[in-house]
Design a protein around this motif. Sequence first.
Motif, PDB file in Angstrom:
ATOM      1  N   ASP A   1       0.852  -1.189   0.000  1.00  0.00           N
ATOM      2  CA  ASP A   1       0.000   0.000   0.000  1.00  0.00           C
ATOM      3  C   ASP A   1       0.892   1.245   0.000  1.00  0.00           C
ATOM      4  OD1 ASP A   1      -2.865   1.062   1.990  1.00  0.00           O
ATOM      5  OD2 ASP A   1      -2.518   0.953  -0.169  1.00  0.00           O
ATOM      6  N   VAL A   2       0.506   2.213  -0.797  1.00  0.00           N
ATOM      7  CA  VAL A   2       1.291   3.441  -0.915  1.00  0.00           C
ATOM      8  C   VAL A   2       1.240   4.224   0.387  1.00  0.00           C
ATOM      9  CG1 VAL A   2       1.537   5.630  -2.132  1.00  0.00           C
ATOM     10  CG2 VAL A   2       0.791   3.594  -3.374  1.00  0.00           C
ATOM     11  N   LYS A   3       2.388   4.737   0.787  1.00  0.00           N
ATOM     12  CA  LYS A   3       2.440   5.536   1.994  1.00  0.00           C
ATOM     13  C   LYS A   3       3.077   6.873   1.672  1.00  0.00           C
ATOM     14  CE  LYS A   3       1.908   5.824   6.519  1.00  0.00           C
ATOM     15  NZ  LYS A   3       0.573   5.859   7.139  1.00  0.00           N
ATOM     16  N   VAL A   4       2.317   7.943   1.900  1.00  0.00           N
ATOM     17  CA  VAL A   4       2.851   9.293   1.775  1.00  0.00           C
ATOM     18  C   VAL A   4       2.816   9.889   3.172  1.00  0.00           C
ATOM     19  CG1 VAL A   4       2.577  11.547   0.695  1.00  0.00           C
ATOM     20  CG2 VAL A   4       1.995   9.480  -0.595  1.00  0.00           C
ATOM     21  N   THR A   5       3.976  10.203   3.686  1.00  0.00           N
ATOM     22  CA  THR A   5       4.087  10.645   5.074  1.00  0.00           C
ATOM     23  C   THR A   5       4.503  12.106   5.141  1.00  0.00           C
ATOM     24  OG1 THR A   5       4.751   8.407   5.719  1.00  0.00           O
ATOM     25  CG2 THR A   5       5.186  10.178   7.286  1.00  0.00           C
ATOM     26  N   GLN A   6       3.691  12.891   5.827  1.00  0.00           N
ATOM     27  CA  GLN A   6       4.024  14.298   6.068  1.00  0.00           C
ATOM     28  C   GLN A   6       4.530  14.420   7.496  1.00  0.00           C
ATOM     29  OE1 GLN A   6       0.275  15.692   3.431  1.00  0.00           O
ATOM     30  NE2 GLN A   6       1.356  17.344   4.434  1.00  0.00           N
ATOM     31  N   SER A   7       5.560  15.213   7.675  1.00  0.00           N
ATOM     32  CA  SER A   7       6.315  15.211   8.927  1.00  0.00           C
ATOM     33  C   SER A   7       5.491  15.657  10.130  1.00  0.00           C
ATOM     34  CB  SER A   7       7.560  16.082   8.798  1.00  0.00           C
ATOM     35  OG  SER A   7       7.200  17.367   8.318  1.00  0.00           O
ATOM     36  N   SER A   8       4.541  16.553   9.937  1.00  0.00           N
ATOM     37  CA  SER A   8       3.756  17.046  11.073  1.00  0.00           C
ATOM     38  C   SER A   8       2.274  17.081  10.714  1.00  0.00           C
ATOM     39  CB  SER A   8       4.188  18.463  11.455  1.00  0.00           C
ATOM     40  OG  SER A   8       5.576  18.546  11.660  1.00  0.00           O
ATOM     41  N   ARG A   9       1.405  16.778  11.679  1.00  0.00           N
ATOM     42  CA  ARG A   9      -0.043  16.954  11.449  1.00  0.00           C
ATOM     43  C   ARG A   9      -0.463  18.385  11.763  1.00  0.00           C
ATOM     44  NH1 ARG A   9      -3.665  12.763  10.962  1.00  0.00           N
ATOM     45  NH2 ARG A   9      -5.034  14.462  10.300  1.00  0.00           N
ATOM     46  N   TYR A  10       0.147  18.963  12.791  1.00  0.00           N
ATOM     47  CA  TYR A  10      -0.172  20.329  13.197  1.00  0.00           C
ATOM     48  C   TYR A  10       1.122  21.084  13.433  1.00  0.00           C
ATOM     49  CZ  TYR A  10      -4.706  18.191  14.127  1.00  0.00           C
ATOM     50  OH  TYR A  10      -5.884  17.498  14.019  1.00  0.00           O
ATOM     51  N   LEU A  11       1.115  22.346  13.016  1.00  0.00           N
ATOM     52  CA  LEU A  11       2.311  23.167  13.169  1.00  0.00           C
ATOM     53  C   LEU A  11       1.873  24.604  13.419  1.00  0.00           C
ATOM     54  CD1 LEU A  11       5.303  22.407  12.922  1.00  0.00           C
ATOM     55  CD2 LEU A  11       5.210  23.056  10.520  1.00  0.00           C
ATOM     56  N   VAL A  12       2.498  25.249  14.386  1.00  0.00           N
ATOM     57  CA  VAL A  12       2.207  26.655  14.661  1.00  0.00           C
ATOM     58  C   VAL A  12       3.515  27.425  14.556  1.00  0.00           C
ATOM     59  CG1 VAL A  12       1.309  28.319  16.315  1.00  0.00           C
ATOM     60  CG2 VAL A  12       0.310  26.025  16.197  1.00  0.00           C
ATOM     61  N   LYS A  13       3.522  28.457  13.737  1.00  0.00           N
ATOM     62  CA  LYS A  13       4.717  29.272  13.523  1.00  0.00           C
ATOM     63  C   LYS A  13       4.354  30.751  13.605  1.00  0.00           C
ATOM     64  CE  LYS A  13       7.595  25.902  12.668  1.00  0.00           C
ATOM     65  NZ  LYS A  13       8.793  25.661  13.507  1.00  0.00           N
ATOM     66  N   ARG A  14       5.377  31.584  13.662  1.00  0.00           N
ATOM     67  CA  ARG A  14       5.153  33.030  13.763  1.00  0.00           C
ATOM     68  C   ARG A  14       5.436  33.711  12.430  1.00  0.00           C
ATOM     69  NH1 ARG A  14       3.499  34.509  18.375  1.00  0.00           N
ATOM     70  NH2 ARG A  14       4.010  33.353  20.256  1.00  0.00           N
ATOM     71  N   THR A  15       4.791  34.825  12.223  1.00  0.00           N
ATOM     72  CA  THR A  15       4.996  35.641  11.024  1.00  0.00           C
ATOM     73  C   THR A  15       6.470  35.947  10.844  1.00  0.00           C
ATOM     74  OG1 THR A  15       2.847  36.671  11.412  1.00  0.00           O
ATOM     75  CG2 THR A  15       4.316  37.772   9.876  1.00  0.00           C
ATOM     76  N   GLY A  16       6.946  35.759   9.608  1.00  0.00           N
ATOM     77  CA  GLY A  16       8.335  36.059   9.290  1.00  0.00           C
ATOM     78  C   GLY A  16       9.274  34.872   9.422  1.00  0.00           C
ATOM     79  N   GLU A  17       8.823  33.813  10.084  1.00  0.00           N
ATOM     80  CA  GLU A  17       9.683  32.631  10.222  1.00  0.00           C
ATOM     81  C   GLU A  17       9.824  31.905   8.890  1.00  0.00           C
ATOM     82  OE1 GLU A  17       7.940  30.926  14.295  1.00  0.00           O
ATOM     83  OE2 GLU A  17       9.681  29.793  13.560  1.00  0.00           O
ATOM     84  N   LYS A  18      10.906  31.181   8.741  1.00  0.00           N
ATOM     85  CA  LYS A  18      11.091  30.287   7.596  1.00  0.00           C
ATOM     86  C   LYS A  18      10.570  28.920   8.030  1.00  0.00           C
ATOM     87  CE  LYS A  18      14.495  29.163   4.037  1.00  0.00           C
ATOM     88  NZ  LYS A  18      15.856  29.435   3.541  1.00  0.00           N
ATOM     89  N   VAL A  19       9.650  28.367   7.249  1.00  0.00           N
ATOM     90  CA  VAL A  19       8.962  27.140   7.639  1.00  0.00           C
ATOM     91  C   VAL A  19       9.252  26.039   6.618  1.00  0.00           C
ATOM     92  CG1 VAL A  19       6.729  26.081   8.151  1.00  0.00           C
ATOM     93  CG2 VAL A  19       7.116  28.505   8.696  1.00  0.00           C
ATOM     94  N   PHE A  20       9.547  24.858   7.117  1.00  0.00           N
ATOM     95  CA  PHE A  20       9.808  23.703   6.260  1.00  0.00           C
ATOM     96  C   PHE A  20       8.736  22.642   6.504  1.00  0.00           C
ATOM     97  CE2 PHE A  20      14.066  24.672   4.695  1.00  0.00           C
ATOM     98  CZ  PHE A  20      14.495  25.634   5.598  1.00  0.00           C
ATOM     99  N   LEU A  21       8.103  22.199   5.432  1.00  0.00           N
ATOM    100  CA  LEU A  21       7.183  21.065   5.501  1.00  0.00           C
ATOM    101  C   LEU A  21       7.801  19.936   4.685  1.00  0.00           C
ATOM    102  CD1 LEU A  21       3.701  22.790   4.975  1.00  0.00           C
ATOM    103  CD2 LEU A  21       4.954  22.422   7.090  1.00  0.00           C
ATOM    104  N   GLU A  22       7.862  18.752   5.307  1.00  0.00           N
ATOM    105  CA  GLU A  22       8.527  17.626   4.670  1.00  0.00           C
ATOM    106  C   GLU A  22       7.532  16.551   4.270  1.00  0.00           C
ATOM    107  OE1 GLU A  22      12.273  19.435   5.414  1.00  0.00           O
ATOM    108  OE2 GLU A  22      11.737  17.748   4.134  1.00  0.00           O
TER     109      GLU A  22
END
Lengths: 113, 115
Positions: A1-22
């Motif tokens: 079965d195909v598995k696509v995994t995203q690193s986080s389910r929920y993420l809270v960041k502040r304005t101006g931050e550099k954000v990485f989603l994997e």
Amino acid sequence: DVKVTQSSRYLVKRTGEKVFLECVQDMDHENMFWYRQDPGLGLRLIYFSYDVKMKEKGDIPEGYSVSREKKERFSLILESASTNQTSMYLCASSFIFQDQPQHFGDGTRLSIL
Amino acid sequence: AQSVSQHNHHVILSEAASLELGCNYSYGGTVNLFWYVQYPGQHLQLLLKYFSGDPLVKGIKGFEAEFIKSKFSFNLRKPSVQWSDTAEYFCAVNARSGGGNKLTFGTGTQLKVEL
């Protein structure tokens, strides 16, 4: 079965931050995609990649960039997060052929404060 | 560029009622069409797809869709819905873009099935 995994389910960041989603897929798919999903707007394509180090802009690339250094991994980068980037982000992958369906991850709900 | 229109944004049905969700697309080339479903709290999953051949395609859970080329339509149907069909449904068209394929989604239809 195909598995696509995203690193986080929920993420809270502040304005101006550099954000990485994997995102990682385990099916040796050539194509990988990043979408954002907003109520009433459906899914909108941000960027996609059909090969390592290859990327193409989707419909709403402004404010985002991507990286694909390995076939199984596709990263979405918010260079300087803004409140209008608060959304659900979905990663997907598929084989190269046009009739092949995309397989989706569970999504990352990102809040920018 | 391709586009997809879903006419019904919210649909409320009683169990056992018949369902038809409209989908129209615009694209000048060869199309591959998909319906995806997103159950509450779950990821998007493929319901059915059309790429060639018989224009009436059958998917999972008793769903079917008919591709009518002359009308640029790909409507989703189910003869008798169940409470468990409550979900959001997305129509999508896949087309060549640059070096790869690009899937364009409609805005979705939220279906609520009442007991």
